[in-house]
Design a protein around this motif. Structure first.
Motif, PDB file in Angstrom:
ATOM      1  N   LEU A 163       7.555 -31.123  -7.127  1.00 53.79           N
ATOM      2  CA  LEU A 163       7.544 -32.371  -6.374  1.00 53.79           C
ATOM      3  C   LEU A 163       8.858 -32.675  -5.684  1.00 53.79           C
ATOM      4  CD1 LEU A 163       5.498 -34.746  -8.729  1.00 53.79           C
ATOM      5  CD2 LEU A 163       4.701 -33.208  -6.917  1.00 53.79           C
ATOM      6  N   VAL A 164       9.908 -31.917  -5.960  1.00 46.23           N
ATOM      7  CA  VAL A 164      11.189 -32.149  -5.284  1.00 46.23           C
ATOM      8  C   VAL A 164      11.529 -31.009  -4.330  1.00 46.23           C
ATOM      9  CG1 VAL A 164      12.047 -33.522  -7.207  1.00 46.23           C
ATOM     10  CG2 VAL A 164      12.555 -31.084  -7.137  1.00 46.23           C
ATOM     11  N   CYS A 165      10.586 -30.079  -4.123  1.00 49.81           N
ATOM     12  CA  CYS A 165      10.819 -28.954  -3.219  1.00 49.81           C
ATOM     13  C   CYS A 165      10.458 -29.343  -1.785  1.00 49.81           C
ATOM     14  CB  CYS A 165       9.982 -27.739  -3.636  1.00 49.81           C
ATOM     15  SG  CYS A 165      10.501 -26.984  -5.191  1.00 49.81           S
ATOM     16  N   SER A 166      11.213 -28.788  -0.859  1.00 52.17           N
ATOM     17  CA  SER A 166      10.915 -28.991   0.554  1.00 52.17           C
ATOM     18  C   SER A 166       9.672 -28.195   0.941  1.00 52.17           C
ATOM     19  CB  SER A 166      12.109 -28.543   1.404  1.00 52.17           C
ATOM     20  OG  SER A 166      11.751 -28.464   2.765  1.00 52.17           O
ATOM     21  N   VAL A 167       8.771 -28.840   1.645  1.00 51.48           N
ATOM     22  CA  VAL A 167       7.554 -28.158   2.072  1.00 51.48           C
ATOM     23  C   VAL A 167       7.883 -27.052   3.062  1.00 51.48           C
ATOM     24  CG1 VAL A 167       5.354 -28.419   3.283  1.00 51.48           C
ATOM     25  CG2 VAL A 167       6.097 -30.163   1.644  1.00 51.48           C
ATOM     26  N   GLU A 168       8.740 -27.361   4.040  1.00 50.44           N
ATOM     27  CA  GLU A 168       9.041 -26.402   5.100  1.00 50.44           C
ATOM     28  C   GLU A 168       9.911 -25.243   4.610  1.00 50.44           C
ATOM     29  OE1 GLU A 168       9.365 -29.641   5.343  1.00 50.44           O
ATOM     30  OE2 GLU A 168       7.671 -30.097   6.670  1.00 50.44           O
ATOM     31  N   ARG A 169      10.904 -25.530   3.774  1.00 51.95           N
ATOM     32  CA  ARG A 169      11.868 -24.492   3.380  1.00 51.95           C
ATOM     33  C   ARG A 169      11.467 -23.738   2.116  1.00 51.95           C
ATOM     34  NH1 ARG A 169      15.205 -28.875   4.390  1.00 51.95           N
ATOM     35  NH2 ARG A 169      15.597 -29.118   2.159  1.00 51.95           N
ATOM     36  N   GLN A 170      10.599 -24.316   1.279  1.00 48.31           N
ATOM     37  CA  GLN A 170      10.297 -23.684  -0.004  1.00 48.31           C
ATOM     38  C   GLN A 170       8.806 -23.462  -0.233  1.00 48.31           C
ATOM     39  OE1 GLN A 170      12.272 -22.487  -2.669  1.00 48.31           O
ATOM     40  NE2 GLN A 170      10.236 -21.793  -3.280  1.00 48.31           N
ATOM     41  N   LEU A 171       8.045 -24.505  -0.271  1.00 52.64           N
ATOM     42  CA  LEU A 171       6.655 -24.402  -0.723  1.00 52.64           C
ATOM     43  C   LEU A 171       5.795 -23.575   0.224  1.00 52.64           C
ATOM     44  CD1 LEU A 171       6.106 -28.076  -1.962  1.00 52.64           C
ATOM     45  CD2 LEU A 171       6.670 -26.054  -3.318  1.00 52.64           C
ATOM     46  N   ARG A 172       5.864 -23.870   1.510  1.00 49.09           N
ATOM     47  CA  ARG A 172       4.983 -23.158   2.447  1.00 49.09           C
ATOM     48  C   ARG A 172       5.356 -21.677   2.597  1.00 49.09           C
ATOM     49  NH1 ARG A 172       4.963 -26.687   6.590  1.00 49.09           N
ATOM     50  NH2 ARG A 172       3.135 -27.791   5.771  1.00 49.09           N
ATOM     51  N   PRO A 173       6.645 -21.313   2.733  1.00 46.20           N
ATOM     52  CA  PRO A 173       6.963 -19.870   2.796  1.00 46.20           C
ATOM     53  C   PRO A 173       6.528 -19.103   1.551  1.00 46.20           C
ATOM     54  CG  PRO A 173       8.831 -21.173   3.561  1.00 46.20           C
ATOM     55  CD  PRO A 173       7.837 -22.141   2.995  1.00 46.20           C
ATOM     56  N   THR A 174       6.676 -19.713   0.382  1.00 50.94           N
ATOM     57  CA  THR A 174       6.261 -19.029  -0.852  1.00 50.94           C
ATOM     58  C   THR A 174       4.749 -18.876  -0.902  1.00 50.94           C
ATOM     59  OG1 THR A 174       8.168 -19.987  -1.985  1.00 50.94           O
ATOM     60  CG2 THR A 174       6.443 -19.054  -3.358  1.00 50.94           C
ATOM     61  N   LEU A 175       4.023 -19.881  -0.451  1.00 49.74           N
ATOM     62  CA  LEU A 175       2.562 -19.784  -0.403  1.00 49.74           C
ATOM     63  C   LEU A 175       2.121 -18.634   0.493  1.00 49.74           C
ATOM     64  CD1 LEU A 175      -0.299 -20.994  -0.973  1.00 49.74           C
ATOM     65  CD2 LEU A 175       0.033 -22.391   1.081  1.00 49.74           C
ATOM     66  N   TYR A 176       2.728 -18.530   1.672  1.00 52.90           N
ATOM     67  CA  TYR A 176       2.359 -17.458   2.590  1.00 52.90           C
ATOM     68  C   TYR A 176       2.690 -16.085   1.994  1.00 52.90           C
ATOM     69  CZ  TYR A 176       1.710 -21.025   6.206  1.00 52.90           C
ATOM     70  OH  TYR A 176       1.277 -22.112   6.937  1.00 52.90           O
TER      71      TYR A 176
END
Length: 312
Positions: A163-176
């Motif tokens: 919940l404290v991770c950046s969507v653009e810099r962390q969550l979305r790249p890892t998902l991809y």
């Protein structure tokens, strides 16, 4: 008596000489008298038992905002002093911001008991903006990572740092990366991995397995079958368990490709004891059979197969 001073051939200036000169009699001057103050007496020595402690003025009254913060966290049952010690910026965080985050977490179905666990695990959650960080991360988990609403509480409970991770810099790249490179179809089952760094956590583990002799294709297959491999330490897990697997057990790499869960079992409490029991009985069991069964069922299986050495 006068004398004449001749300056030139054309002018003269008369000079008068005094008749009598009086000089005071020579005598040594008296030294001025300087009075020195009396030397101060040294203070009496006191033994440590009789010496009184120094007087220390009391500290100024505490910050009202900090007091309110501590009282609020205590009312939730959260270890406020631990959170402050591990995350000092919490001291200057407005109480209104913390209450906003707490209210939002309650709206997701989390309980006060959940907060007592997740805030010490991730005190940064208390200082993160609800609107610009916590809500976007939650929206990402629900809409892009496809975490079910009913399972969101469990995901946050396991990995509140999401919940404290950046969507653009962390969550979305890892998902991809997990979807495209590793080929994991349902990332929601492995949602805690989304808070991990691809560059500093995933890539080094993939490269290490390749150095052990696994092909790139087999390495990707291993992580796809058991994504938790990304969470294991290279030095404390991979190295000792792989050395035992090759040197002591004499097994082939293809067995680890088929059963990468081998690295999830304790080397001292499960792998070594069961391998030694198999050796004593002259039995060679497949890795899942040797490690996954309960102790009772393992011994039963060992007794049944003790006359055979072929893998099952």
């Amino acid at each position: 008596m006068q004398e004449t001073l001749h300056l030139s051939s054309s002018s003269t200036i008369p000079i008068s000489r005094p008749k009598h000169l009086h000089f005071p009699p020579h005598s040594s001057p008296k030294s001025p008298t300087i009075s020195l103050p009396p030397a101060p007496k040294p203070p009496p020595l006191k033994s440590p038992e009789t010496q009184s402690p120094p007087i220390i003025s009391p500290p100024p009254s505490g910050n009202t905002q900090l007091q309110e913060l501590l009282l609020y966290l205590d009312s939730l049952g959260v270890d406020s002093f631990y959170c402050l010690h591990s995350h000092p910026p919490l001291i200057s965080t407005p109480l209104s911001q913390i209450k906003s985050t707490v209210d939002f977490l309650f709206s997701l179905g989390l309980t006060a008991q959940d907060l007592r666990r997740i805030f010490p695990m991730c005190p940064e959650l208390l200082t993160s903006s609800t609107s610009s960080t916590v809500i976007p991360a939650t929206t990402f988990l629900l809409r892009e990572a496809l975490v079910e609403t009913a399972g969101l509480r469990h995901v946050i409970h396991r990995r509140p740092r999401l919940l404290v991770c950046s969507v653009e810099r962390q969550l979305r790249p890892t998902l991809y990366f997990l979807q495209g490179t590793i080929g994991i179809d349902d990332v929601s089952k492995w949602a805690p991995l989304l808070s991990c760094s691809v560059e500093s956590k995933f890539i080094p583990r993939i490269e290490y397995l390749q150095k052990l002799g696994f092909s790139y294709k087999d390495t990707i297959i291993m992580f796809r079958r058991f994504p938790s491999l990304f969470c294991y330490s290279i030095k404390e897990n991979f190295e000792p368990k792989f050395d035992y697997f090759v040197v002591e057990m004499g097994r082939e790499l293809k067995e680890l490709v088929a059963f990468p869960q081998y690295f999830s079992f304790s080397l001292e409490n499960r792998i070594k004891p069961r391998h030694r029991m198999c050796v004593d009985k002259g039995v060679c069991l497949a890795l899942p059979t040797m490690l996954k069964l309960s102790e009772g069922r393992f011994r039963e299986r060992l007794e049944v197969c003790c006359s055979s050495s072929a893998p099952e």
